[in-house]
Scaffold this active site. Structure first.
Site, short mmCIF file in Angstrom:
data_model
loop_
_atom_site.label_atom_id
_atom_site.label_comp_id
_atom_site.label_asym_id
_atom_site.label_seq_id
_atom_site.Cartn_x
_atom_site.Cartn_y
_atom_site.Cartn_z
N PHE A 56 1.01 -1.22 -0.02
CA PHE A 56 -0.23 -0.04 0.04
C PHE A 56 0.73 1.30 -0.20
O PHE A 56 0.53 2.32 -0.20
CB PHE A 56 -0.84 0.07 1.36
CG PHE A 56 -0.27 0.51 2.44
CD1 PHE A 56 0.06 1.76 2.73
CD2 PHE A 56 0.24 -0.52 3.48
CE1 PHE A 56 0.64 2.14 4.07
CE2 PHE A 56 1.07 -0.01 4.41
CZ PHE A 56 1.10 1.21 4.82
N LYS B 204 -1.57 -7.10 -9.13
CA LYS B 204 -2.65 -7.12 -8.26
C LYS B 204 -2.08 -5.98 -7.19
O LYS B 204 -0.83 -6.17 -6.50
CB LYS B 204 -2.67 -8.49 -7.35
CG LYS B 204 -3.77 -8.51 -6.37
CD LYS B 204 -3.72 -9.24 -5.23
CE LYS B 204 -2.74 -8.51 -4.00
NZ LYS B 204 -3.59 -7.18 -3.30
N GLU C 108 -4.95 -3.91 -1.93
CA GLU C 108 -6.63 -3.71 -1.76
C GLU C 108 -6.95 -2.33 -1.16
O GLU C 108 -8.01 -1.99 -1.00
CB GLU C 108 -7.03 -4.92 -1.10
CG GLU C 108 -6.75 -5.16 0.12
CD GLU C 108 -5.32 -5.75 0.30
OE1 GLU C 108 -4.53 -5.90 -0.44
OE2 GLU C 108 -5.12 -6.44 1.74
N CYS D 296 9.64 1.67 3.32
CA CYS D 296 10.28 0.72 3.62
C CYS D 296 11.79 0.99 3.98
O CYS D 296 12.65 0.22 4.64
CB CYS D 296 10.42 -0.46 2.59
SG CYS D 296 10.86 0.00 0.85
N GLU E 97 9.10 -4.30 12.80
CA GLU E 97 9.13 -3.21 12.14
C GLU E 97 7.92 -2.41 12.44
O GLU E 97 6.75 -2.97 12.34
CB GLU E 97 8.91 -3.55 10.59
CG GLU E 97 8.90 -2.35 9.45
CD GLU E 97 8.69 -3.00 8.05
OE1 GLU E 97 7.73 -3.92 7.96
OE2 GLU E 97 9.09 -2.14 7.07
P1 NAD Z 1 1.45 -6.62 3.05
O1 NAD Z 1 2.40 -7.72 3.27
O2 NAD Z 1 0.34 -6.61 4.20
O3 NAD Z 1 0.76 -6.49 1.62
C1 NAD Z 1 1.47 -6.69 0.42
C2 NAD Z 1 0.60 -7.26 -0.54
O4 NAD Z 1 0.68 -8.71 -0.20
C3 NAD Z 1 -0.63 -6.83 -0.77
O5 NAD Z 1 -0.91 -6.90 -2.23
C4 NAD Z 1 -1.55 -7.74 -0.03
O6 NAD Z 1 -2.87 -7.84 -0.61
C5 NAD Z 1 -0.80 -9.21 -0.09
N1 NAD Z 1 -0.90 -9.71 1.15
C6 NAD Z 1 -0.97 -9.33 2.42
N2 NAD Z 1 -1.02 -10.50 3.19
C7 NAD Z 1 -0.87 -11.74 2.45
C8 NAD Z 1 -0.73 -12.99 3.04
N3 NAD Z 1 -0.91 -13.51 4.24
N4 NAD Z 1 -0.68 -14.02 2.03
C9 NAD Z 1 -0.69 -13.41 0.70
N5 NAD Z 1 -0.75 -12.09 0.56
C10 NAD Z 1 -1.00 -11.26 1.05
O7 NAD Z 1 2.41 -5.30 3.19
P2 NAD Z 1 1.84 -3.77 3.18
O8 NAD Z 1 1.23 -3.52 4.44
O9 NAD Z 1 1.00 -3.38 2.27
O10 NAD Z 1 3.36 -2.92 3.06
C11 NAD Z 1 4.08 -2.55 3.80
C12 NAD Z 1 5.24 -3.58 3.92
O11 NAD Z 1 5.72 -3.60 2.66
C13 NAD Z 1 6.21 -3.12 5.13
O12 NAD Z 1 6.63 -4.38 5.82
C14 NAD Z 1 7.23 -2.70 4.08
O13 NAD Z 1 8.38 -2.54 4.79
C15 NAD Z 1 7.16 -3.36 2.87
N6 NAD Z 1 7.81 -2.77 1.80
C16 NAD Z 1 8.93 -3.16 1.30
C17 NAD Z 1 9.60 -2.66 0.44
C18 NAD Z 1 10.94 -3.07 -0.19
O14 NAD Z 1 11.12 -2.80 -1.40
N7 NAD Z 1 11.69 -3.99 0.61
C19 NAD Z 1 9.00 -1.56 -0.42
C20 NAD Z 1 7.82 -1.26 0.06
C21 NAD Z 1 7.38 -1.84 1.07
#
Ligand code: NAD
Length: 563
Positions: free
Chosen positions: A197, A221, A224, A347, A446
């Site tokens: 997000f 994808k 959401e 991140c 985190e």
């Molecule tokens: P999230 O893991 O909740 O969601 C990311 C994606 O995965 C979404 O599209 C979501 O629908 C899907 N998802 C969520 N839980 C899932 C599960 N259990 N099984 C399968 N799919 C699932 O992450 P977020 O809250 O949207 O984003 C924040 C996180 O992203 C932080 O941990 C941040 O550090 C990380 N991030 C990392 C980078 C990087 O390049 N390292 C960049 C941006 C964000």
């Protein structure tokens, strides 16, 4: 245990609804309401005034027949903007079929045709940056200026992809007389991307330009929670001449992600998000690939070695060291910007600062700078940081701040009780500074909110040791005026992306993302040269054309255009 009281990150934090009710948008002030309504009028796939967000399949923006819908809510006001579907199995199959079908022609298009699309996309993103930024502020909550930064960093990847004719150059050698071996970089097929997000434009743009310019098709994808920017980008891709089916967007949560992991036609997954999802996807994708060679012979591949590729960028805990010889003003301003900008939801945010030796005396100045930041709705001109993404995210961050209090940490600046006038229902947290130690929960997790952990160290070596012992390896930084100190830091620290007097050392797109340790899985990083490797496979052709067999023929005098 304190842990049990801290809400864990869960994907279904928001309630979903099945019936569409037109929200009155009354939570938005009148100028923002106007922007939301305009966005809904101008774009086919997204809405900010209560209509459902569409899927984009085979070049059409289509209403899902889903029975499960997720609310997309303005984090500053809790106003319902739109809903996203949990894409049905049938719709997902249609997206894969459209991408597979489109691959046949797109993979055979010339690199100059694909480059032309990228040039057009670049122009259209620039022209429509205001719409993209409006969607980002409404759905994600970051400030308008930061939303433009989100777009600008994604645009740089588009611009890099315009170099495809050079990026895709192959190799050729005449190994024997009249016998050439040529190496070509050919596309993989249907690829996919799953986005988080926090950067609704930039992260989709980490994959869209490079996946497509290399001749692949893509199923994206988006998160959401804030799908709007990706939908606008899809429409811009269409306007830029991308053929139907080359990019498809399906919405949803875990079931849609699992469908991506399990589908045999999908050759690669780019994931960016949290640890739990990232590891799940890496493991599920890697272990689910079974090839049937004959009715009797099947082989289940494990790992990413056998043609299925996954790149998974995950969580972080980025430390910055401030040495006593640092330029104090630059160092403190950099830390405050990198810790609290985007409400800490980057991140590469600096979430831990290590004050070394006499730099420990700078803590009050650091607190003053943080205290002076303005927390406000993202469209407000004076806003330095907006809300966090959801009430659940806010609860989690508050829980982690509370855990520090109970585990003996010192809360020097406490943003828990902030009131933002005009935005009383927003998920706001003010800048928070906690002096902690490495055994505390607030250090271990985190936080992904506007919270900076302060650690104290006597020496550079002590600071480096702390950083190296942390499980994450996304980014780190040092502030010093000594080249020798910087050199030692760079050599000794085991983190993938290092900043020297730079707080958020994200590589430009001609280079590649290189987060390491628990922050990344997969060998090939996002964008840059790694992305070209990720999205292509090598094909070598060895040919023998004996020059002695040549027939002389008339030369063509026309300018070759290669189209
Ligand atoms: P999230 O893991 O909740 O969601 C990311 C994606 O995965 C979404 O599209 C979501 O629908 C899907 N998802 C969520 N839980 C899932 C599960 N259990 N099984 C399968 N799919 C699932 O992450 P977020 O809250 O949207 O984003 C924040 C996180 O992203 C932080 O941990 C941040 O550090 C990380 N991030 C990392 C980078 C990087 O390049 N390292 C960049 C941006 C964000």
């Amino acid at each position: 245990m304190f842990h049990s009281r801290i809400p864990t990150r869960t994907i279904c934090a928001r309630t979903y609804t099945t019936a569409l009710v037109q929200p009155p948008l009354l939570g938005l002030n009148s100028s923002v309401r106007g922007k939301a309504e305009k966005l809904s009028r101008d774009w086919k796939g997204t809405s900010a005034s209560g209509e459902n967000t569409k899927n984009f399949i085979g070049g059409e923006f289509v209403q899902s027949k889903a029975t499960k819908w997720f609310d997309v809510v303005d984090p500053s006001t809790q106003t319902l903007l739109t809903r996203v579907p949990e894409t049905t199995n049938g719709e997902f199959e249609q997206a894969v079929a459209a991408a597979s079908d489109a691959f046949k022609a797109w993979s055979k298009s010339t690199v100059l045709t694909r480059q032309k699309f990228i040039f057009e996309l670049q122009r259209l993103i620039r022209e429509n940056a205001d719409s993209l930024a409006t969607s980002i502020v409404l759905e994600q909550g970051k400030t308008l200026q930061d939303a433009h930064g989100d777009i600008a960093r994604g645009l740089q990847v588009v611009e890099h992809a315009a170099g495809a004719p050079s990026l895709l150059l192959g190799e050729k050698i005449e190994g024997s007389r009249d016998m050439d071996t040529e190496v070509r970089k050919v596309p993989l097929g249907v690829t996919s991307a799953i986005a988080p997000f926090n950067f609704p434009a930039m992260i989709p743009l980490w994959t869209i330009p490079l996946a497509t310019v290399t001749g692949n098709t893509l199923i994206l994808k988006p998160s959401e929670r804030d799908p709007g920017a990706a939908m606008i980008i899809a429409e811009l891709c269409q306007k830029a001449g991308l053929p139907a089916g080359v990019i498809n967007i399906v919405h949803g949560t875990v079931p849609t992600v699992n469908a991506i992991c399990d589908h045999p036609a999908i050759k690669a997954i780019s994931f960016v998000g949290g640890d739990r999802a990232g590891r799940h996807i890496y493991e599920r994708h890697a272990s689910s690939h079974t090839l049937q060679y004959s009715p009797l012979l099947t082989h289940t591949f494990s790992g990413t070695k056998n043609g299925k590729r996954v790149q998974s960028n995950m969580g972080a805990k980025n430390h910055a060291i401030i040495m006593p010889d640092a330029n104090k003003n630059h160092a403190l301003n950099s830390i405050v910007g990198a810790a609290f900008g985007a409400a800490g939801q980057r991140c590469m945010a600096i979430s831990v600062v290590l004050l070394v030796g006499d730099a420990q005396a700078w803590l009050p100045d650091l607190m003053d700078l943080a205290r002076n930041l303005k927390v406000n709705g993202g469209f407000e001109k004076d806003a330095d940081l907006g809300p966090v993404i959801s009430p659940a995210a806010k609860d989690r961050v508050l829980g982690l701040i509370g855990s520090a209090e109970q585990e003996g940490g010192k809360i020097h600046l406490d943003g828990r009780h902030i009131q933002v006038s005009g935005y009383e229902h927003g998920n706001f947290i003010g800048p928070t500074i906690i002096e902690a130690d490495t055994a505390m929960t607030c250090y271990d997790q985190e936080i992904f909110g506007p919270v900076l952990i302060v650690l104290k160290a006597d020496t550079l070596d002590e600071g480096i040791k702390v950083i190296n012992q942390n499980r994450y390896g996304n980014g780190t930084a040092i502030f010093t005026q000594s080249g020798a100190t910087a050199r030692k830091f760079e050599q000794d620290v085991n983190i993938g992306q290092i900043g020297i007097n730079i707080p958020i050392p994200v590589p430009l797109p001609m280079l590649s993302w290189s987060g390491s340790k628990a922050s990344a899985l997969g060998d090939l990083g996002f964008y840059g040269k790694s992305a070209v490797e990720f999205y292509t496979q090598k094909k070598t052709t060895t040919s023998l054309w004996k020059s002695e067999d040549a027939l002389t023929s008339r030369a063509s005098v026309h300018m070759p255009t290669h189209h």
